[in-house]
Write a protein that holds these residues in place. Structure first.
Motif, PDB file in Angstrom:
ATOM      1  N   GLY A  10     -25.335  13.657  -6.392  1.00  9.96           N
ATOM      2  CA  GLY A  10     -25.546  13.496  -7.822  1.00  9.96           C
ATOM      3  C   GLY A  10     -26.092  12.123  -8.161  1.00  9.96           C
ATOM      4  O   GLY A  10     -25.537  11.102  -7.758  1.00  9.96           O
ATOM      5  N   GLY A  11     -27.202  12.067  -8.890  1.00 13.15           N
ATOM      6  CA  GLY A  11     -27.792  10.809  -9.307  1.00 13.15           C
ATOM      7  C   GLY A  11     -28.510  10.072  -8.204  1.00 13.15           C
ATOM      8  O   GLY A  11     -28.841   8.893  -8.338  1.00 13.15           O
ATOM      9  N   ALA A 161     -25.428   5.834 -10.185  1.00 13.82           N
ATOM     10  CA  ALA A 161     -24.891   6.097  -8.852  1.00 13.82           C
ATOM     11  C   ALA A 161     -24.920   4.850  -7.985  1.00 13.82           C
ATOM     12  O   ALA A 161     -25.891   4.091  -8.003  1.00 13.82           O
ATOM     13  N   VAL A 232     -19.649  16.396  -8.669  1.00 17.87           N
ATOM     14  CA  VAL A 232     -20.645  15.450  -9.156  1.00 17.87           C
ATOM     15  C   VAL A 232     -22.045  15.813  -8.658  1.00 17.87           C
ATOM     16  O   VAL A 232     -23.034  15.653  -9.380  1.00 17.87           O
ATOM     17  N   SER A 233     -22.123  16.311  -7.437  1.00 16.88           N
ATOM     18  CA  SER A 233     -23.424  16.674  -6.889  1.00 16.88           C
ATOM     19  C   SER A 233     -24.078  17.799  -7.682  1.00 16.88           C
ATOM     20  O   SER A 233     -25.301  17.890  -7.769  1.00 16.88           O
ATOM     21  N   PHE A 236     -24.209  15.713 -12.389  1.00 16.10           N
ATOM     22  CA  PHE A 236     -24.068  14.271 -12.398  1.00 16.10           C
ATOM     23  C   PHE A 236     -23.746  13.730 -13.785  1.00 16.10           C
ATOM     24  O   PHE A 236     -22.918  12.839 -13.946  1.00 16.10           O
ATOM     25  N   THR A 237     -24.400  14.234 -14.825  1.00 11.39           N
ATOM     26  CA  THR A 237     -24.248  13.661 -16.164  1.00 11.39           C
ATOM     27  C   THR A 237     -23.274  14.415 -17.061  1.00 11.39           C
ATOM     28  O   THR A 237     -23.320  14.305 -18.279  1.00 11.39           O
ATOM     29  N   ARG A 242     -18.772  19.206 -14.362  1.00 12.46           N
ATOM     30  CA  ARG A 242     -18.102  17.930 -14.126  1.00 12.46           C
ATOM     31  C   ARG A 242     -16.940  17.694 -15.092  1.00 12.46           C
ATOM     32  O   ARG A 242     -16.029  16.914 -14.809  1.00 12.46           O
TER      33      ARG A 242
END
Length: 361
Positions: A10-11, A161, A232-233, A236-237, A242
């Protein structure tokens, strides 16, 4: 030196390194992570880790300039004045986009270091070295950074990240017992929202599970980081899945605010999880056995599960300002069962009060 590696995508892809002995070989281990292009490094750390930061500085300074920024302990670090102090150091030292920041400390320091790294020149390389259980399994992984305001916790921040995360379990050997156990609230959270193996390990032998030198302890860190890495992967946002990582956090953050951030985060989140479990029982038919299991595990870690009856109106007002709210609609992560989280939108606060009454001491 045996180290396990968990990849987070993520990110931007990065690795969470979990093991022992990494900081004792700092230059050989961290040097390649920093890379040859990094000429300057700022290590942000609390006063209690001054000696560790100084040793890390000596180990890393052979081929680069290394500066230290000592910041206040705990949530006092997460203020705009402290971020400005760090920006000032970066500016006076002419840090460029090819340089790096290291966050060495607990969750408050990694949150602050991430925010400073995200905002300086719109983003410089960030290495997180968490030194508490909480920071290892939660704050340092996932790219959430932030500072507090008088209105609430983490209301100002950015998704950013890290380049790498280094979880050296040796740094936990001298951590005060109550602080170590408080960090386990986030581990318990991961067990109830995603991975029952965590709960099984905790119930089998609580002493070994909470001993930083044991294999069970390392396994719990790996499992918990794995839960967060997977979530998170995919998000991410925090636009969807999440949000499940906020199980227990809506009320928990309100309690932290009510206590003027003098409580350990894990203690507040423990109560928040019990509140979420009571909401789950009322709205999702969560079995009594699951609610009782959660309470028993938290209490075996000496974490609190009740709070003051007279605090409700203050807590409700704070929750209405929570960043997870949508307009006037409060949102809570609840459970249908173990590893079956869902989102509850609550337009009517009466049900919230009814659930809160189950927690009052």
């Amino acid at each position: 030196m045996t180290v396990s590696h968990i990849t987070v995508t993520g990110g931007g892809e990065y690795v969470v390194n979990i093991g022992r002995g990494m900081l004792s070989q700092a230059d050989s281990f961290l040097g390649p992570i920093l890379g040859p292009a990094v000429n300057k490094v700022l290590i942000i750390h609390p006063p209690t880790l001054g000696a560790v930061a100084a040793k890390l500085r000596e180990d890393l300074r052979e081929n680069r300039e290394v500066l230290l920024a000592e910041v206040p302990d705990a949530e006092n670090a997460k203020r705009i004045e402290v971020a400005a102090f760090c920006w000032q150091i970066l500016g006076q030292a002419d840090f460029t986009r090819s340089d790096a920041i290291i966050g060495l400390g607990g969750g408050a320091v990694t949150d602050l270091a991430g925010f400073v790294a995200a905002t300086w020149l719109r983003g410089v390389k960030l290495i997180q070295i968490p030194t508490t259980v909480l920071a290892m399994v939660d704050a340092s992984v996932g790219g959430k950074t932030g500072i507090n305001t008088t209105e609430g916790k983490n209301l100002v921040g950015a998704f950013y990240a890290p380049h790498s995360v280094v979880c050296d379990l040796d740094v936990l050997e001298n951590l005060p017992r109550n602080e170590l156990l408080a960090g386990f609230a986030e581990i318990v959270k991961c067990g109830f929202i995603a991975d029952e193996e965590i709960l099984t390990i905790l119930e089998a032998d609580i002493d070994r599970a909470t001993d930083p030198a044991s294999n069970e302890f390392q396994r719990l860190i790996e499992l918990s980081v794995g839960v967060k890495a997977r979530v998170v992967s995919e998000d991410f946002t925090e636009q969807g899945q999440r949000e499940i990582l906020n199980y227990g956090h809506t009320l928990g953050h309100a309690i932290e605010h009510a206590e003027r951030y003098t409580w350990r985060h894990g203690a507040a989140i423990s109560i928040g999880m019990m509140y979420a479990a009571e909401l789950s029982r009322m709205t999702q038919n969560l079995p009594d056995s699951v609610v009782d299991r959660q309470k028993n595990i938290l209490e075996s870690l000496t974490l609190p599960t009740t709070y003051k009856a007279e605090a409700w109106e203050h807590l409700l007002g704070t929750m209405k300002r929570d960043k997870k709210a949508r307009g006037s609609m409060l949102r809570f992560v609840v459970l249908r069962d173990i590893a079956q989280p869902t989102i509850l939108n609550v337009p009517d606060t009466s049900i919230l009060y009814t659930a809160y009454q189950e927690l009052t001491d």
